[in-house]
Design an enzyme around this catalytic site. Sequence first.
Site, PDB file in Angstrom:
ATOM      1  N   CYS A   1     -12.841   4.833 -28.759  1.00  0.00           N
ATOM      2  CA  CYS A   1     -14.155   5.473 -28.706  1.00  0.00           C
ATOM      3  C   CYS A   1     -14.774   5.627 -27.486  1.00  0.00           C
ATOM      4  CB  CYS A   1     -15.037   4.572 -29.930  1.00  0.00           C
ATOM      5  SG  CYS A   1     -14.105   4.434 -31.303  1.00  0.00           S
ATOM      6  N   GLU A   2     -14.373   6.389 -26.679  1.00  0.00           N
ATOM      7  CA  GLU A   2     -14.937   6.456 -25.240  1.00  0.00           C
ATOM      8  C   GLU A   2     -14.592   8.051 -24.868  1.00  0.00           C
ATOM      9  OE1 GLU A   2     -16.362   4.524 -22.790  1.00  0.00           O
ATOM     10  OE2 GLU A   2     -16.121   2.522 -23.683  1.00  0.00           O
TER      11      GLU A   2
ATOM     12  N   PRO B   1       4.363  -5.296  -0.705  1.00  0.00           N
ATOM     13  CA  PRO B   1       4.472  -4.233  -1.399  1.00  0.00           C
ATOM     14  C   PRO B   1       4.255  -4.435  -3.132  1.00  0.00           C
ATOM     15  CG  PRO B   1       6.691  -4.467  -0.763  1.00  0.00           C
ATOM     16  CD  PRO B   1       5.907  -5.610  -0.205  1.00  0.00           C
TER      17      PRO B   1
ATOM     18  N   GLY C   1       0.753  -1.044   0.055  1.00  0.00           N
ATOM     19  CA  GLY C   1      -0.022   0.049  -0.005  1.00  0.00           C
ATOM     20  C   GLY C   1       0.713   1.233  -0.120  1.00  0.00           C
TER      21      GLY C   1
ATOM     22  N   TYR D   1       0.224  -1.085 -12.195  1.00  0.00           N
ATOM     23  CA  TYR D   1      -0.949  -1.258 -12.605  1.00  0.00           C
ATOM     24  C   TYR D   1      -1.336  -0.364 -13.765  1.00  0.00           C
ATOM     25  CZ  TYR D   1      -1.385  -2.483  -7.618  1.00  0.00           C
ATOM     26  OH  TYR D   1      -1.089  -3.166  -6.397  1.00  0.00           O
TER      27      TYR D   1
ATOM     28  N   ARG E   1       3.214  -1.286  -5.686  1.00  0.00           N
ATOM     29  CA  ARG E   1       3.279  -0.060  -6.631  1.00  0.00           C
ATOM     30  C   ARG E   1       4.590   0.472  -6.248  1.00  0.00           C
ATOM     31  NH1 ARG E   1      -0.986   3.349  -7.983  1.00  0.00           N
ATOM     32  NH2 ARG E   1      -2.109   2.367  -6.288  1.00  0.00           N
TER      33      ARG E   1
HETATM   34  N1  LLP Z   1      -1.520  -6.995  -0.996  1.00  0.00           N
HETATM   35  C1  LLP Z   1      -2.890  -6.956  -1.190  1.00  0.00           C
HETATM   36  C2  LLP Z   1      -3.731  -8.137  -0.482  1.00  0.00           C
HETATM   37  C3  LLP Z   1      -3.555  -5.990  -2.291  1.00  0.00           C
HETATM   38  O1  LLP Z   1      -4.861  -6.176  -2.457  1.00  0.00           O
HETATM   39  C4  LLP Z   1      -2.623  -5.257  -2.702  1.00  0.00           C
HETATM   40  C5  LLP Z   1      -2.939  -4.380  -3.713  1.00  0.00           C
HETATM   41  C6  LLP Z   1      -1.270  -5.094  -2.311  1.00  0.00           C
HETATM   42  C7  LLP Z   1      -1.041  -6.025  -1.660  1.00  0.00           C
HETATM   43  C8  LLP Z   1      -0.339  -4.136  -3.125  1.00  0.00           C
HETATM   44  O2  LLP Z   1      -0.552  -3.020  -2.935  1.00  0.00           O
HETATM   45  P1  LLP Z   1       0.128  -1.882  -3.435  1.00  0.00           P
HETATM   46  O3  LLP Z   1       1.710  -1.913  -2.684  1.00  0.00           O
HETATM   47  O4  LLP Z   1       0.524  -1.956  -4.888  1.00  0.00           O
HETATM   48  O5  LLP Z   1      -0.412  -0.638  -3.074  1.00  0.00           O
HETATM   49  N2  LLP Z   1      -5.169  -0.580  -9.505  1.00  0.00           N
HETATM   50  C9  LLP Z   1      -5.055   0.382  -8.506  1.00  0.00           C
HETATM   51  C10 LLP Z   1      -4.257  -0.146  -7.369  1.00  0.00           C
HETATM   52  C11 LLP Z   1      -5.190  -1.651  -6.693  1.00  0.00           C
HETATM   53  C12 LLP Z   1      -4.308  -2.163  -5.539  1.00  0.00           C
HETATM   54  C13 LLP Z   1      -5.212  -3.576  -5.265  1.00  0.00           C
HETATM   55  N3  LLP Z   1      -4.389  -4.308  -4.142  1.00  0.00           N
HETATM   56  C14 LLP Z   1      -4.212   1.492  -8.996  1.00  0.00           C
HETATM   57  O6  LLP Z   1      -3.952   1.654 -10.062  1.00  0.00           O
HETATM   58  O7  LLP Z   1      -4.059   2.649  -8.181  1.00  0.00           O
END
Ligand code: LLP
Length: 425
Positions: A353-354, A285, A247, A381, A287
């Site tokens: 086309c959106e 992690p 996150g 993502y 992102r």
């Molecule tokens: N662990 C779990 C259980 C998750 O659901 C996620 C992300 C992560 C770890 C990794 O989170 P990160 O470190 O990447 O924040 N598509 C969206 C983000 C969706 C995140 C979903 N879960 C975007 O483009 O902002």
Amino acid sequence: MTAPALPGAPFLAWRGHELTLEGHSLSALAREFGTPLYVYSRAAMRHALAAYTDALQGRAHLLCYAMKANSSLAVLQTFAQAGCGFDIVSVGELERVLAAGGSAAKVVFSGVGKRPDEMRRALQEGVRCFNVESVHELHTLSAVATGLGLRAPVSLRINPDVDAKTHPYISTGLKANKFGIAHDEALAAYRTAARLPGLEVVGIDCHIGSQITEVGPYLDTVDRLLDLVEALQAEGITLHHIDVGGGLGITYTDETPPDAGLLVRELLARVDARGHGHRELLFEPGRSLVGNAGVLLTEVLVLKAGGEKHFCIVDAAMNDLVRPAMYEATMGIVPCALRDGASRRYDVVGPVCESGDWLGRDRALAVEPGDHLAVLSAGAYAMAMASNYNSRPRAAEVMLDGPRAHLIRERETVSELFANEKLIG
Ligand code: LLP
């Protein structure tokens, strides 16, 4: 023209008029490999990882890269070679880990809806842990494991009801979200898990959201988890690891998330202060490991004056990069080579086309058709969420590694798009 700022991406730099990533000219890569093109820096991924691992030195820990952020094989290979585990949410992701040379023993299996066949495959491969999200899932997993003569290692994903203060679509730790087991139901769920014959309770898990830019919500969450760890210990249920999820946010434009090292140090201090320093810490992690390691390159097709706005129509679209359309995400867009002359404000849009097919709004750019643009912070993502909408083949991907540029994914062909389809009779 003054060179635009390149926030958050230490391996991107201007070299004269040319934008470079890890020393490579992005215009040259766009010409060599065509567009739309994702380009990643391996050094940038390793650099982002080091922020976590340096702070975790000497501590029992496992970094499970949340591969949903970018699941291309060469990206997984990069993290597997660096010793990472993986956070997966489907059996498809497990197969990718194995294909990339990763080890199932370092895999945690998350997700609110795992199918029994997925559980079976993961058990047979020997994943490290299932992050279980409901009591129903506990029963199903126990039955599947018993059928195989195995015991499934489990953590319960706790919904701590903490506000991660991020976009509602990517916030997951509030009571109103579909994720996890409510904090006040957790003790009962753990007692059930401890009783079931096919399960072995090993840890506790959470994930409160994505693109989080403050440490506070993490500390509140860890406190909530440790309350449970202590209550369970008093009942004789020992949790060996604490998984704090993923996150951590990145800088797209002007966000100021804490550095991963700072986040880790603050979490360790809290865990130590409460006397749990001996427990293994897991992180998931996504992102923050890959987001600022990638760019999306696109070619300007048409400059068009609409009634009220000027449009810069490019050959990448919402099918290649859906974050702006889906979350109104703002991502930097800069030319790959600077031009002299006045800039104009454009909406940068794709050919789909959106009306929602936009990559950036109201951007000052000095461009001409045929120029290349780079959408910044597109390592996470982005390709992983690409689709074939409008029968558009998905982009190619290149991984830079020092002096070399590896084509890690060929551009999809149109015939591949309907290779599995059948005409009737
Ligand atoms: N662990 C779990 C259980 C998750 O659901 C996620 C992300 C992560 C770890 C990794 O989170 P990160 O470190 O990447 O924040 N598509 C969206 C983000 C969706 C995140 C979903 N879960 C975007 O483009 O902002």
